[in-house]
Scaffold this active site. Structure first.
Site, PDB file in Angstrom:
ATOM      1  N   LYS A   1       0.804  -1.223   0.000  1.00  0.00           N
ATOM      2  CA  LYS A   1       0.000   0.000   0.000  1.00  0.00           C
ATOM      3  C   LYS A   1       0.839   1.276   0.000  1.00  0.00           C
ATOM      4  O   LYS A   1       0.361   2.335  -0.429  1.00  0.00           O
ATOM      5  CB  LYS A   1      -0.935  -0.003   1.199  1.00  0.00           C
ATOM      6  CG  LYS A   1      -2.077  -1.014   1.133  1.00  0.00           C
ATOM      7  CD  LYS A   1      -3.129  -0.617   0.131  1.00  0.00           C
ATOM      8  CE  LYS A   1      -4.383  -1.471   0.274  1.00  0.00           C
ATOM      9  NZ  LYS A   1      -5.447  -1.054  -0.669  1.00  0.00           N
TER      10      LYS A   1
ATOM     11  N   SER B   1       1.426  -9.950  -0.330  1.00  0.00           N
ATOM     12  CA  SER B   1       1.147  -8.516  -0.383  1.00  0.00           C
ATOM     13  C   SER B   1       1.350  -7.762   0.922  1.00  0.00           C
ATOM     14  O   SER B   1       1.481  -6.538   0.911  1.00  0.00           O
ATOM     15  CB  SER B   1      -0.288  -8.297  -0.874  1.00  0.00           C
ATOM     16  OG  SER B   1      -1.214  -8.944  -0.014  1.00  0.00           O
TER      17      SER B   1
END
Length: 411
Positions: free
Chosen positions: A60, A309
């Site tokens: 992110k 991720s």
């Protein structure tokens, strides 16, 4: 609506911005490593793109850096967003680099580690609602009240383009790629990566993974229209989104080959496998791609890249996950039996297990079952199982020789 071609060009610009940040160690270029363990388990050559090692602990930071850097150039002084945790940290971190105030709305049950780390970057935190959707509605309301700029977690072309830089790095680091497997929450990550992959190497398959408890993208791509869900229920809170974005839906249906669903048990197994194979801790959402490979939900051969991720998982949750995964793999088991309820008997039993190299994790006594004779006690042991599965039979046999009948029992 922004087109795939426009997003692709935006990823080019984002790549230069991210590379500049990487040279200054503000954003990391994360490693792409082959895992022999996962490769052997799946029959493919599996490479892990370890965004769990990214700044703030997830991918992110890339999208946030791309979006907020450009907003700072426009003179923005205050940003607001909603997040289940990882986007929050990315926004708070990048905002702090530019001296921009950040206000983050997070669901009330967001893991403590994500809340505390977001606060560490100087953000004002508001806990609201049971889901990301409820937090998002509140955040949009607040942004209007404060006349601040809203930075969407996934339905923003600048965010998508920032995440797309991962696609460029994969192609730079691996000459031949047959498939890329990516977790999906709102769809920003896979939209960016798939746009780059399909524009540069159209023959590479891009497969998304969602939790069974949050299947909006899976349902939407099959129905040909955006399908929300009324509730989400998964340990992978990073992809626990009720509804994918309009932008990401339009991109995904052009560049994503398939989306599959994995269970929480699949994810639990993958967290353990990633940890043992790479010594990297993955959160639930971060392990979804590997879960799809290990469970056979994605069955591809050749060189396969699985995106890990994020790694922001609470230690109490990690403890639960590891024990559940070990129990499922029969690496910890329960044995139960009856022994005389008199001093020294338990010591004899545990002593024998010690002689056999068995580590006892937990012990339970049952004295109140009316079916048990008053002078006996039922004892259950949770034990670690040595690599030699025969060791369990040896324990039961040796305890039997002492006159104590024990048997294995499922959790």
């Amino acid at each position: 609506m922004v087109t795939v071609n426009e997003v692709f060009e935006m990823t080019r610009d984002a790549l230069e911005l991210i590379k500049s940040a990487q040279r200054r160690r503000l954003i990391y270029r994360t490693p792409l490593v082959k895992s022999d363990t996962i490769s052997n388990a799946t029959g493919a050559q599996v490479f892990l793109k370890l965004e769990a090692l990214q700044k703030t602990g997830s991918f992110k930071a890339r999208g946030a850096y791309n979006a907020i850097t450009r907003l700072s150039r426009e003179g923005v002084k205050h940003v607001v967003t909603a997040s289940a945790g990882n986007h929050a940290q990315g926004v708070a971190y990048v905002a702090s680099l530019y001296g921009i105030k950040s206000t983050i709305v997070m669901p009330q049950l967001t893991p403590w580690i994500k809340i505390s780390r977001t606060k560490r970057y100087g953000a004002d935190i508001i806990l609201h609602g049971e889901s990301y959707a409820e937090a998002e509605a509140k955040a949009m309301e607040i942004s209007k009240e404060l006349n601040a700029t809203y930075v969407h977690a996934y339905n923003d072309p600048l965010i998508v383009a920032g995440q797309g830089t991962i696609g460029w790095e994969i192609l730079e680091d691996l000459d031949e790629v047959d498939a890329v497997v990516v977790p999906i929450g709102g769809g920003g990550l896979i939209s960016g990566i798939a746009t780059v992959i399909k524009k540069k190497r159209p023959g590479v398959k891009v497969i998304g993974v969602q939790s069974e408890g949050a299947p909006s993208a899976y349902l939407s791509l099959r129905e040909g229209k955006i399908m929300g869900v009324t509730s989400v229920d998964t340990i992978a809170e990073g992809i626990a989104v009720k509804r994918i974005g309009d932008l990401t839906f339009n991109i995904m249906r052009e560049v994503v080959d398939d989306v599959v669903l994995v269970s929480d048990n699949d994810i639990v197994n993958a967290i353990l496998m990633i940890g043992e194979a790479t010594k990297v801790i993955a959160e639930g959402a971060g392990a979804a791609s590997v879960a799809a490979l290990l469970s056979g939900k994605v069955n591809v051969k050749g060189n396969v890249v699985a995106l890990v991720s994020g790694g922001n998982i609470d230690m109490p949750m990690l403890t639960k996950v590891i024990y559940k995964a070990l129990a499922k793999a029969n690496r910890i088991i329960k044995i139960r039996g009856l022994i005389p309820d008199r001093p020294g008997t338990l010591s004899i039993v545990t002593g024998k297990m010690g002689e056999l190299g068995i580590n006892i994790i937990d012990v339970f006594h049952e004295r109140f079952n009316p079916e048990i004779k008053p002078n006996y006690v039922e004892v259950s042991f949770v034990i670690e199982v040595p690599p030699d599965a025969k060791a369990v039979d040896d324990v039961l046999t040796e305890l039997g020789k002492l006159g104590y009948k024990f048997w294995t029992e499922r959790f």
